[in-house]
Design a protein around this motif. Structure first.
Motif: not given
Length: 216
Positions: A135-160
């Motif tokens: 995560v930390y080594s990525c060329p783009q890194l964002l930080a925020g408060e905890s949220a539902n992972p299914e609500m973070i990126i529009r129209g995308a469902i993440p894999e646990l």
């Protein structure tokens, strides 16, 4: 989901593809436990990457020592160092999957002094460590408060990807999710959320209702 060191290596080979080819470390000590040997065999050149370099793949936040810097001292192998050298992690010699000990907790708890067990499994500790650094080594890194992972990126469902990862806090503290279509890895660390991505336009698809800071 990632459950073993083999699962981790398969994922990282895909996630770290932008770094190029992977080569074994030039010299891997015979006395290392299986999980460490597999990492040095799979990613030796990335682990050897200049530890002072910004966002090294195995050393952006804390550092996995290159194989040639490992040594046995009084029956212990020190293998991870905190970025400001405030604490280290070590394992006892002679076990296939040894527990991990660290002196990190003495920074936060006055009742603790010296090295104490923080994980009963090196393999599981390394999974948490390596995913954090991914995560930390990525060329783009964002930080925020905890949220539902299914609500973070529009129209995308993440894999646990990995759940209840244990790091130097000695308790389950990390959960990881992956958005394959966006080459984006989420890390939930207590109430903090980190978004690491190889997609340079990831900010454009993050849910507008959520507040994030661009770290880099």
């Amino acid at each position: 989901m990632i459950q073993t060191i083999e699962d981790l290596i398969e994922f990282l080979k895909m996630f770290y593809a932008p770094w190029g080819d992977y080569r074994p470390a030039e010299s891997i000590p015979d006395y290392l436990p299986y999980a460490l040997k597999e990492l040095y065999q799979s990613f030796g050149n990335l682990i050897d990457y200049d530890l002072q370099s910004y966002r090294a793949p195995f050393g952006s936040q804390d550092f996995l020592l290159p194989a040639q810097r490992l040594e046995i001292s009084e029956g212990w192998i020190e293998f991870v160092i905190e970025n400001q050298h405030c604490w280290t992690c070590r394992i006892p010699v002679g076990q296939d999957d040894p527990p991990v000990y660290s002196n990190s907790l003495e920074l936060f708890q006055s009742s603790i002094s010296g090295y104490v067990e923080v994980s009963d499994s090196l393999e599981q500790f390394l999974i948490t460590f390596c995913l954090r650094e991914a995560v930390y080594s990525c060329p783009q890194l964002l930080a925020g408060e905890s949220a539902n992972p299914e609500m973070i990126i529009r129209g995308a469902i993440p894999e646990l990807l990995y759940q209840d990862g244990v790091y130097v806090f000695g308790e389950p503290s990390h959960n990881f999710f992956y958005y394959n279509n966006h080459r984006t890895l989420l890390m939930f660390e207590y109430d903090k959320l980190w978004i690491g991505s190889h997609n340079i336009n990831i900010e454009r698809v993050v849910n507008n209702e959520l507040k994030f800071s661009l770290i880099h």
